[in-house]
Each structure stands twice: as structure tokens, then as C-alpha cells.
Design a protein around this motif. Structure first.
Motif, mmCIF file in Angstrom:
data_model
loop_
_atom_site.group_PDB
_atom_site.id
_atom_site.type_symbol
_atom_site.label_atom_id
_atom_site.label_comp_id
_atom_site.label_asym_id
_atom_site.label_seq_id
_atom_site.Cartn_x
_atom_site.Cartn_y
_atom_site.Cartn_z
ATOM 1 N N THR A 386 0.833 -1.194 0.000
ATOM 2 C CA THR A 386 0.000 0.000 0.000
ATOM 3 C C THR A 386 0.869 1.246 0.000
ATOM 4 O OG1 THR A 386 -1.700 -1.192 1.244
ATOM 5 C CG2 THR A 386 -1.854 1.211 1.200
ATOM 6 N N TYR A 388 0.657 5.286 0.622
ATOM 7 C CA TYR A 388 -0.164 6.369 1.151
ATOM 8 C C TYR A 388 0.279 7.680 0.513
ATOM 9 C CZ TYR A 388 -1.862 3.157 4.724
ATOM 10 O OH TYR A 388 -2.457 2.112 5.371
ATOM 11 N N ASN A 390 -0.438 11.921 0.140
ATOM 12 C CA ASN A 390 -1.092 13.171 0.513
ATOM 13 C C ASN A 390 -1.300 13.962 -0.776
ATOM 14 O OD1 ASN A 390 -1.807 15.760 1.317
ATOM 15 N ND2 ASN A 390 -0.500 15.712 3.125
ATOM 16 N N THR A 397 3.556 9.642 1.474
ATOM 17 C CA THR A 397 3.868 9.790 2.890
ATOM 18 C C THR A 397 4.492 8.535 3.493
ATOM 19 O OG1 THR A 397 1.587 9.158 3.427
ATOM 20 C CG2 THR A 397 2.074 11.507 3.223
ATOM 21 N N ARG A 398 4.073 7.386 3.022
ATOM 22 C CA ARG A 398 4.718 6.150 3.468
ATOM 23 C C ARG A 398 4.271 4.997 2.586
ATOM 24 N NH1 ARG A 398 0.582 6.581 7.421
ATOM 25 N NH2 ARG A 398 -0.625 4.681 7.740
ATOM 26 N N THR A 399 5.069 3.945 2.593
ATOM 27 C CA THR A 399 4.759 2.735 1.833
ATOM 28 C C THR A 399 4.719 1.566 2.801
ATOM 29 O OG1 THR A 399 5.881 3.603 -0.135
ATOM 30 C CG2 THR A 399 5.478 1.237 -0.054
ATOM 31 N N GLU A 543 1.268 5.075 11.994
ATOM 32 C CA GLU A 543 0.672 4.157 11.023
ATOM 33 C C GLU A 543 -0.530 3.453 11.634
ATOM 34 O OE1 GLU A 543 1.920 0.070 8.643
ATOM 35 O OE2 GLU A 543 3.463 1.533 9.139
#
Length: 770
Positions: A386, A388, A390, A397-399, A543
Motif C-alpha cells: 500500500t 499512502y 497526501n 507519505t509512506r509505503t 501508522e
């Protein structure tokens, strides 16, 4: 051991195949199934079939087929290691290896025997494996050339012959890689010759029509690991990078340039290659759209940052910030959740049984969601990686990798689902409170301010948040409730003698701790479970948490749902009343909310028209007078549409401060948001820099005058104090607000028309303030 003719015939069935072990394995399996268990021929078939079913993964051979696998401590089937095979298998492999015709099938047997260290001289098996792999590679390459050059049956693009030729070349490359691995790890003298063969095959792959990059990457990857190969490899990688420079080939070009950077000798050469990699990554981004373009730019930014290419990094940022939301179409995937029959009706029972508004709200404050402490991942559930995003950047923003949704990650998802469902119940309960008691802010404020930690001047804003919620204005409700919630938590921690400040140290100034630190101290405060978990899940930004506070107050999301707003209001009530004495069971006789509406008439009730704020009458006599107050607030022309929309909202907030006195301060905060939008549009490389940094950079570049800079810093400090619950809203009469908004509108117009002075040097300190 005697070699069985039928078994040997099966072993030699792959002489005309591009994948001998696979074809031989099928023939051996057939022989195994058609012979009687227990006789010698059957056992030979089994042993050799097992050899063909071994797979090499991460440098280790393992038998992947069911009959030859073993079980681990959990009872799951796992590949069996070579050395775990029966000794009779090794003897069978050793007997058939010299008799096997195809060199790749022969190489497989010798490789496994070397891995098992079978016999008195295992090194002989290694030597034979290396020799056979090299011979097998030559055999397959010859076969591929014959198929490509056959005048009787010329290959068609995408046809069977073309596929066979491509497959033969790939398997030849794999054979050379295995030969090199064996020779290099044991320092065999023929390793140098194998390296030459691999580089020659790499050049040949570039000469084929079309070129075959997969063969080339198989050759270069293992050779890059040793410095002894770098000189010979340099020319091949340069040629490969030049070959793959067109559209659709950028990812290959990047891969070869990354390897080239490892083999060059000097810093100047490495920087030159790094810049070529950057251009290739930007080319890949330019040829992509949507999410693929964003991810390509993220990779380009990471490369530029790690390579010290500051100009390249700024180029990536500018390009990335130009991606509009319309360029990243996204589908909303909804998961229907069936509520238990009568769930919402049952939630209203506590409100219907309450004798007063106070009793009903206290019931809501002390009834948390049900949060499980464990969750079992359903079997067969597909867990995908997944990313994420913004979209306000846009920026990744993060994986989260595919296995991160298991265990704790899945439990966090269950918590959010539980809160979403609970939020529907709280929404229904709050609406029932509205319908039964019709409370106003004047009714709510004394009740909310009863505990010592609930200051009345702050609770007036929270009461307005409830009114806004009942009016359907969830944006205003959240903007008022979230800062008040943070302030309540801070005051409760202070009352419990729990630290909420960080003293200064050296040149670092002291500061009041913000929401993230406050949430970490809820266990010390003694809130009963599951309230600490609920607060962290709804307000935290780790998270698996909803991060509602930051998303709303920093304008990172569209308008949140009404049931999520209800959750925030419930949490605010809980922060006030947990640990406090409940109100009396019935309301006082003279209470304005003591007589609820008839239950069967509640659905027919409507909220009254907005009631003027009594404080507004100190400055105007009627709502029509507010039109004169805002008459001079004209949205400047030419500014970004997003800024114009925010300024329009600010003007209307001031107009409607006749009904909610605090709106005048909220209007000024909106004007500051518009100012930040304009600064980001005017200042190059603004990225995600905080407002403090933008103001400083605007002043240094000449975009902002000293007067403008001072005004913006004052506004920024006011915004921070309100956002962090350190100051109430009720501080600005309408005419004062109009004067400050007029100044803000004029300042935005001036800044948009101004031209910054280019600086001789650029600062790199992005600061940490907001």
C-alpha cells in the motif's frame, strides 16, 4: 550401481529442449508414476526426478515439489535442502551424471552433488558442473542462432520460434551465471574465462534484433560485485546505457547507469553518472502519467537527495508540485458494513431514558467504543503493498509492504472499523440530544465548564462546536472542538502533576508539548481502557491511526464525515468528564432543558433560525449592519483560485460573526491560510516548508517588506496559540476583525504583485516551526 536404460532414456529426453531440466523432469515423473514402487528402476526415477525439481533461491537449493518437500515445526510444507535427501539419492545422481547427454541436465546433477559434498573428492563435481554449465550455454546459444537464421522457417515477431530463441538465450545466460558463481566462490582458474564469456554475451545481447535487456542484466549484475571485473565491465555498461535511452526504455537505462556508477573510479565520474541517472529518471517521469509519474518522481527525488544533487532535487520538487488532482484519478473502494438490527435505535435508549441534557451527554461521555485487544487475520485474505499519498503535494507519505497488514497492522484496521461503526451510534445519540432538549450554546457552556480543568471561556467555543454539528457544519465543529480538546488534555495532565513542558537546553528554547506528546501520557493520567487507545487511534498520526486533528487543522483532507465529527465531540466530552461525578439523575425544576420534547414528535422538530450572539449587539444593531462591515473586503483579482476561495470564506465568516462571535477570529485565521497559499505560489521550491520558513525566505528574497513580515509573524503566532488550545477565540470585535482582514486582503494583493529579488546564495535550513 547399474544405470537403468529406461531411466537414462528419460534423462536424455531433453537434448532438443531450451529448458532441459524441466522437460527431463516431466519424463522422469512419467516413469516414476508408471513403475512399481520398491524396484530399482522406480527408485532411480524418484531420485532423478527430485534432482530436476530443485530450485535455487537466494543461493540455496531446495526441492520445491510436494513429494520431496519436508515440514517445518508448524507442520507447513517447506522445500527440502540438498543435504537432507537420502544418501541413496546421491549415489543415483553420481551414477547417472557421467551418462547424461545434455550438459545442463548433467550440470544440475554435479551441482547438487557438490552442494551435498558427496564422495571423496567433491571438488570434482564442482569442476564438472562448471564445465557442463559453460558447454550448456554454448549449446543453447547455438540453438537460438539456428532458429533465428533458419531460411526454411524464418521466425515471426511474437511467434513460437522467436519465443524459443529468446528462452534459449535466457537459459544460456542463467547457465553462465551459475558457472561464474561456482568458479568465483572457489577461486577456480577458469573464472577469468567465464567473465570474458559473460561480457561477450552481454555485447551480443545488444547486437541482437531486437536487443534482449534481460540477458544483459543477468550478465552484469553478478560481475559488478567484484572490483576485478570493473574495467572489463565499464565499456559494456556504457554501451547498454546509450542503447536504452528512448521512450519506454528508461527503467533499463537507469538500471545500467546505477551499475555503471558502481564501477567508475573517481568522484567526478560518479557525479557525472549520477546526473545521467537523474535525467533518465526524469525522462521516465515525463513519459508516465498519474500514480506512475508520482512514484517515478519520488524515486528521482530520493536519488537526487542521496547523490547530493541539490539543483536536481529542486527540479523534482517543482515538477511534482505541478501534478494536479485531476492528473491522478482514483477510485473509491467501499466495504459495506452491515449494522446489527436495531443498533442505532439501541444507541438512543440511553438518551431517551435520561432525565436531562446533562445526564444524556454524560452518558455519551462515559460510553466508549468496544475495542478488541487481538485480531486473527482471516485465512486466504490477499494483502497488497500500500502506498499512502497526501494529494495536497502530492507526495508519498509512506509505503506499507504486503505483510505489514498482518498481525498488529490488521488489528489497527479493526480498531478503525470499530470506531467508524461506533461513530454512527454517537452521531445518532447527539442528534437525539438535539431533538429532545434543543440545547443552545448558553445551555451547554455551564455544563461543560463544571470541572475545574474545563475553563468557561474555552468551553464556550466547544459549545459552539456542538451547535455547528447540529446545524450540519462539521468543518466549523471540528475547527472549534479539536483545539479545545487539546487544551483540556493539557490542563488535566497539569492538574495531575504530569509534565507538559519541555525546558530549554542550550540554544534550544523551551516549549509546551503538543498533542502527540500529550497522547503518549494518557496512561499516566489514569484514563480507563479503552479510552487511551481510542484517543490515540482517532487523533494520532502513527501508522494505522486516523490522524483527524492534523488532517483537519492543516487542511489535508476534504470535509470529514459527520460520524467522525461525532467521535471527536464524544472524545472531548470524555476528556472533560472521565473521573468526574455524574450529574444528578434529574434536572433542576427551573432548568431550561428540563422538559424534553414528546418522543413521538422529535422527528418533526426543526432547529430555529440562527440566534444573534449577544456580544455582537455591542457593535451592530442588526444582521444587515454586518454587510456594511464587510463591504470593503474585495477579493484581489488574479490571485490563485484556492486563495480566492479561502478569502471569500474569511469574509463570510466575519459577516456571520453576528451569530457566532468567535467567527471573527476564525476569519483572520482563514486569511492567513490564503496568505500561505500565495507565498507558496510565489516562492520557488516552497515544497512542504512550514510557514515560518516561507515568511523568512520571502523577507530575504525581497518579496516581503519588514512591515509585511512583522504582520505575518504576528498572525502565525496567533494561529499557533489557537490551534494548540492556548488561546480562546472570543477576542476580536467585528470592526477590529474587519480592519485586520482589510489589511490581510491588501497584503495578499501586494505580495502577489511583488517580484522577489534573486539571491546570490540559497539557504537550505527549512526550520522546524510552523
Amino acid at each position: 550401481m547399474d544405470v537403468q536404460p529406461a531411466v537414462l532414456s528419460a534423462m536424455n529426453s531433453g537434448v532438443d529442449s531450451c529448458e532441459p531440466p524441466r522437460k527431463v523432469g516431466r519424463a522422469l515423473r512419467t516413469g516414476y508414476l508408471n513403475t512399481t514402487p520398491g524396484n530399482e528402476e522406480h527408485e532411480h526415477f524418484a531420485a532423478l526426478w527430485a534432482a530436476m525439481e530443485f530450485r535455487l533461491q537466494d543461493g540455496t537449493w531446495g526441492a520445491a515439489l510436494g513429494p520431496f518437500r519436508t515440514t517445518d515445526e508448524n507442520g507447513d510444507l517447506v522445500p527440502r535442502a540438498v543435504r537432507d535427501m537420502a544418501p541413496a539419492f546421491f549415489d543415483t545422481w553420481a551414477a547417472y551424471a557421467p551418462e547424461t547427454a545434455h550438459p545442463l541436465a548433467r550440470a544440475r546433477l554435479h551441482h547438487l552433488l557438490w552442494d551435498a559434498r558427496h564422495g571423496t573428492r567433491p571438488i570434482e563435481h564442482l569442476r564438472c558442473a562448471v564445465h557442463s554449465y559453460r558447454a550448456g550455454a554454448r549449446t543453447l546459444l547455438t540453438r537460438a542462432e539456428e532458429q533465428q537464421e533458419s531460411p526454411a522457417n524464418p521466425p515471426e515477431p511474437g511467434g513460437a520460434a522467436t519465443f524459443e530463441a529468446g528462452l534459449a538465450r535466457l537459459r544460456a545466460a542463467d547457465a553462465l551465471v551459475l558457472a561464474h558463481e561456482l568458479a568465483a566462490t572457489t577461486r577456480r582458474p577458469e573464472c577469468t574465462d567465464i567473465v570474458c564469456e559473460m561480457i561477450a554475451l552481454g555485447h551480443a545481447a545488444l547486437d541482437w534484433t531486437p536487443p534482449v535487456p534481460d540477458v544483459l542484466t543477468r550478465m552484469t549484475a553478478p560481475l559488478v560485485a567484484s572490483k576485478d571485473n570493473w574495467s572489463a565491465l565499464h565499456a559494456l555498461l556504457e554501451r547498454a546505457a546509450d542503447e536504452y535511452c528512448g521512450e519506454g526504455r528508461f527503467h533499463y537505462r537507469v538500471e545500467f547507469l546505477e551499475e555503471l556508477r558502481r564501477v567508475v573510479r573517481t568522484d567526478d565520474e560518479r557525479r557525472d553518472v549520477s546526473e545521467r541517472i537523474h535525467r533518465a529518471r526524469m525522462g521516465l517521469a515525463d513519459s508516465s502519467t498519474g500514480l506512475r509519474k508520482l512514484l517515478a518522481l519520488e524515486d528521482a527525488a530520493r536519488h537526487a537527495r542521496d547523490s547530493g544533487l541539490s539543483d536536481a532535487l529542486n527540479e523534482v520538487r517543482r515538477t511534482q508540485q505541478k501534478i494536479g488532482r485531476d492528473e491522478m484519478p482514483m477510485d473509491t473502494i467501499r466495504t459495506p458494513v452491515s449494522l446489527p438490527p436495531g443498533y442505532l435505535e439501541a444507541a438512543s435508549v440511553a438518551i431517551d431514558s435520561a432525565g436531562s441534557m446533562e445526564e444524556a451527554l454524560h452518558s455519551i461521555a462515559t460510553t466508549p467504543a468496544t475495542m478488541s485487544d487481538s485480531a486473527t487475520l482471516p485465512s486466504g485474505l490477499l494483502c497488497l503493498p500500500t502506498v499512502y499519498i497526501n494529494p495536497n503535494g502530492p507526495v508519498v507519505t509512506r509505503t506499507v509492504e504486503s505483510d505489514s497488514t498482518r498481525g498488529d497492522g490488521f488489528l489497527l484496521q479493526q480498531h478503525i472499523v470499530a470506531l467508524e461503526v461506533h461513530g454512527l451510534a454517537v452521531e445518532a445519540q447527539l442528534d437525539r440530544v438535539r431533538d429532545r432538549f434543543r440545547p443552545t450554546a448558553e445551555d451547554l457552556t455551564p455544563f461543560l465548564a463544571r470541572p475545574q480543568h474545563a475553563v468557561e471561556t474555552r468551553m464556550r467555543g466547544l459549545a459552539r462546536a456542538f451547535e455547528a454539528f447540529w446545524e450540519g457544519d462539521v468543518d466549523t465543529a471540528l475547527s472549534l472542538a479539536l483545539p479545545r480538546l487539546e487544551g483540556i488534555l493539557r490542563r488535566r495532565l497539569k492538574a495531575a502533576d504530569i509534565g507538559v513542558i519541555t525546558p530549554g537546553k542550550g540554544e534550544t528554547i523551551g516549549q509546551v508539548q503538543q498533542l502527540g506528546s500529550l497522547l503518549d501520557k494518557l496512561d499516566e493520567l489514569g484514563f480507563p481502557e479503552p479510552w487511551p487507545l481510542i484517543l490515540r487511534t482517532v487523533l494520532g498520526n502513527a501508522e494505522g491511526q486516523m490522524n483527524l486533528r492534523n488532517n483537519v487543522l492543516h487542511d489535508l483532507v476534504d470535509t470529514p464525515s459527520r460520524h467522525r465529527t461525532a467521535l471527536v465531540l464524544q472524545i472531548a466530552l470524555a476528556a472533560i468528564f472521565l473521573g468526574e461525578q455524574p450529574p444528578a439523575a434529574t434536572a433542576p425544576a427551573d432548568s431550561r432543558t428540563g422538559t424534553p420534547l414528546p418522543w413521538n414528535a422529535a422527528a418533526d422538530q426543526h432547529l430555529p433560525f440562527p440566534v444573534p450572539d449577544p456580544r455582537a449587539h455591542h457593535f451592530v444593531t442588526q444582521y444587515a449592519d454586518m454587510h456594511d462591515v464587510v463591504a470593503g473586503l474585495t477579493v484581489p483579482s488574479g490571485i490563485p483560485q484556492s486563495a480566492a476561495t479561502v478569502l471569500h470564506t474569511a469574509r463570510e465568516l466575519l459577516r456571520h460573526s453576528y451569530f457566532c462571535y468567535e467567527f471573527s477570529t476564525v476569519a483572520l485565521l482563514h486569511a492567513l491560510i490564503a496568505m500561505e497559499i500565495v507565498l507558496r505560489a510565489k516562492i520557488p521550491d516552497s515544497g512542504t516548508k512550514p510557514l515560518n520558513t516561507l515568511i523568512r525566505q520571502g523577507n530575504e528574497s525581497g518579496l516581503l517588506t519588514e512591515r509585511q513580515t512583522e504582520f505575518l509573524h504576528d498572525g502565525r503566532k496567533l494561529r499557533n496559540r489557537i490551534a494548540h488550545g492556548q488561546r480562546a477565540h472570543s477576542v476580536m470585535p467585528p470592526h477590529w476583525g474587519a480592519g485586520m482582514l482589510t489589511t490581510s486582503f491588501a497584503l495578499i494583493s501586494e505580495v502577489w504583485a511583488a517580484q522577489p529579488t534573486p539571491l546570490a546564495t540559497t539557504g537550505t535550513d527549512e526550520g522546524t516551526g510552523i
